[in-house]
Design a protein around this motif. Sequence first.
Motif, PDB file in Angstrom:
ATOM      1  N   ARG A  37       0.823  -1.209   0.000  1.00  0.00           N
ATOM      2  CA  ARG A  37       0.000   0.000   0.000  1.00  0.00           C
ATOM      3  C   ARG A  37       0.857   1.260   0.000  1.00  0.00           C
ATOM      4  O   ARG A  37       0.556   2.221  -0.713  1.00  0.00           O
ATOM      5  CB  ARG A  37      -0.945  -0.015   1.204  1.00  0.00           C
ATOM      6  CG  ARG A  37      -2.020  -1.089   1.071  1.00  0.00           C
ATOM      7  CD  ARG A  37      -2.924  -1.122   2.251  1.00  0.00           C
ATOM      8  NE  ARG A  37      -3.707   0.129   2.244  1.00  0.00           N
ATOM      9  CZ  ARG A  37      -4.671   0.388   3.082  1.00  0.00           C
ATOM     10  NH1 ARG A  37      -4.979  -0.483   4.018  1.00  0.00           N
ATOM     11  NH2 ARG A  37      -5.338   1.500   3.009  1.00  0.00           N
ATOM     12  N   THR A  38       1.920   1.256   0.771  1.00  0.00           N
ATOM     13  CA  THR A  38       2.818   2.416   0.799  1.00  0.00           C
ATOM     14  C   THR A  38       3.452   2.639  -0.569  1.00  0.00           C
ATOM     15  O   THR A  38       3.481   3.765  -1.081  1.00  0.00           O
ATOM     16  CB  THR A  38       3.912   2.225   1.870  1.00  0.00           C
ATOM     17  OG1 THR A  38       3.281   2.087   3.141  1.00  0.00           O
ATOM     18  CG2 THR A  38       4.880   3.392   1.899  1.00  0.00           C
ATOM     19  N   HIS A  53      -5.309   6.494 -11.304  1.00  0.00           N
ATOM     20  CA  HIS A  53      -6.646   6.100 -10.850  1.00  0.00           C
ATOM     21  C   HIS A  53      -6.741   4.633 -10.416  1.00  0.00           C
ATOM     22  O   HIS A  53      -7.290   4.358  -9.339  1.00  0.00           O
ATOM     23  CB  HIS A  53      -7.689   6.421 -11.916  1.00  0.00           C
ATOM     24  CG  HIS A  53      -9.068   6.060 -11.490  1.00  0.00           C
ATOM     25  ND1 HIS A  53      -9.777   6.796 -10.557  1.00  0.00           N
ATOM     26  CD2 HIS A  53      -9.854   5.007 -11.826  1.00  0.00           C
ATOM     27  CE1 HIS A  53     -10.939   6.216 -10.356  1.00  0.00           C
ATOM     28  NE2 HIS A  53     -11.015   5.135 -11.104  1.00  0.00           N
ATOM     29  N   PRO A  54      -6.226   3.658 -11.185  1.00  0.00           N
ATOM     30  CA  PRO A  54      -6.337   2.261 -10.728  1.00  0.00           C
ATOM     31  C   PRO A  54      -5.642   2.015  -9.385  1.00  0.00           C
ATOM     32  O   PRO A  54      -6.171   1.279  -8.541  1.00  0.00           O
ATOM     33  CB  PRO A  54      -5.682   1.454 -11.846  1.00  0.00           C
ATOM     34  CG  PRO A  54      -5.788   2.328 -13.046  1.00  0.00           C
ATOM     35  CD  PRO A  54      -5.666   3.740 -12.534  1.00  0.00           C
ATOM     36  N   LEU A  55      -4.491   2.632  -9.182  1.00  0.00           N
ATOM     37  CA  LEU A  55      -3.799   2.452  -7.900  1.00  0.00           C
ATOM     38  C   LEU A  55      -4.563   3.122  -6.768  1.00  0.00           C
ATOM     39  O   LEU A  55      -4.695   2.563  -5.680  1.00  0.00           O
ATOM     40  CB  LEU A  55      -2.386   3.033  -7.966  1.00  0.00           C
ATOM     41  CG  LEU A  55      -1.364   2.218  -8.747  1.00  0.00           C
ATOM     42  CD1 LEU A  55      -0.020   2.936  -8.763  1.00  0.00           C
ATOM     43  CD2 LEU A  55      -1.215   0.823  -8.188  1.00  0.00           C
ATOM     44  N   THR A  60      -8.119   1.923  -1.730  1.00  0.00           N
ATOM     45  CA  THR A  60      -9.333   1.999  -0.908  1.00  0.00           C
ATOM     46  C   THR A  60     -10.204   0.744  -1.019  1.00  0.00           C
ATOM     47  O   THR A  60     -11.283   0.708  -0.456  1.00  0.00           O
ATOM     48  CB  THR A  60     -10.174   3.227  -1.312  1.00  0.00           C
ATOM     49  OG1 THR A  60     -10.578   3.091  -2.672  1.00  0.00           O
ATOM     50  CG2 THR A  60      -9.390   4.520  -1.132  1.00  0.00           C
ATOM     51  N   ASP A  61      -9.738  -0.255  -1.727  1.00  0.00           N
ATOM     52  CA  ASP A  61     -10.521  -1.468  -1.987  1.00  0.00           C
ATOM     53  C   ASP A  61     -10.228  -2.534  -0.924  1.00  0.00           C
ATOM     54  O   ASP A  61      -9.309  -3.351  -1.068  1.00  0.00           O
ATOM     55  CB  ASP A  61     -10.195  -1.986  -3.386  1.00  0.00           C
ATOM     56  CG  ASP A  61     -11.089  -3.118  -3.827  1.00  0.00           C
ATOM     57  OD1 ASP A  61     -11.752  -3.746  -2.970  1.00  0.00           O
ATOM     58  OD2 ASP A  61     -11.115  -3.391  -5.043  1.00  0.00           O
ATOM     59  N   GLU A  62     -11.017  -2.535   0.142  1.00  0.00           N
ATOM     60  CA  GLU A  62     -10.800  -3.473   1.246  1.00  0.00           C
ATOM     61  C   GLU A  62     -10.921  -4.930   0.803  1.00  0.00           C
ATOM     62  O   GLU A  62     -10.201  -5.800   1.298  1.00  0.00           O
ATOM     63  CB  GLU A  62     -11.760  -3.177   2.391  1.00  0.00           C
ATOM     64  CG  GLU A  62     -11.476  -1.866   3.097  1.00  0.00           C
ATOM     65  CD  GLU A  62     -10.096  -1.802   3.722  1.00  0.00           C
ATOM     66  OE1 GLU A  62      -9.635  -2.810   4.301  1.00  0.00           O
ATOM     67  OE2 GLU A  62      -9.457  -0.728   3.642  1.00  0.00           O
ATOM     68  N   ALA A  63     -11.811  -5.207  -0.138  1.00  0.00           N
ATOM     69  CA  ALA A  63     -11.960  -6.589  -0.626  1.00  0.00           C
ATOM     70  C   ALA A  63     -10.680  -7.049  -1.319  1.00  0.00           C
ATOM     71  O   ALA A  63     -10.251  -8.202  -1.141  1.00  0.00           O
ATOM     72  CB  ALA A  63     -13.157  -6.698  -1.571  1.00  0.00           C
ATOM     73  N   ALA A  64     -10.062  -6.180  -2.090  1.00  0.00           N
ATOM     74  CA  ALA A  64      -8.794  -6.517  -2.752  1.00  0.00           C
ATOM     75  C   ALA A  64      -7.696  -6.753  -1.716  1.00  0.00           C
ATOM     76  O   ALA A  64      -6.865  -7.659  -1.875  1.00  0.00           O
ATOM     77  CB  ALA A  64      -8.389  -5.421  -3.726  1.00  0.00           C
TER      78      ALA A  64
END
Length: 97
Positions: A37-38, A53-55, A60-64
Amino acid sequence: MLTIHCHATAHPHSGARPLLLATDLARNPRLALRWLRTRAHHIATQLDPPYAHPLRHWLTDEAAHEHALSLLAHGTPYTLTTYDDEARYQLHAEPIR
């Protein structure tokens, strides 16, 4: 003991050799995810908005994130890839024993 080798690379579209942007050894899947994430945030801040945008979405995608944690906890590598006009960027985490 599970250790996870993490690295970020840029693969230029020109065919030049890949560039190692960062590397780390994480002690567990959560620390590996924190590292991913960092690095995703660092790369996203350097890309033009359409390419970032994809990153930013992934950040913010907790499921991912839960999916990545599950894979890593079961010994399966996880790779996140994004692109811009110049290169393909890969964030990779691979469990090693």
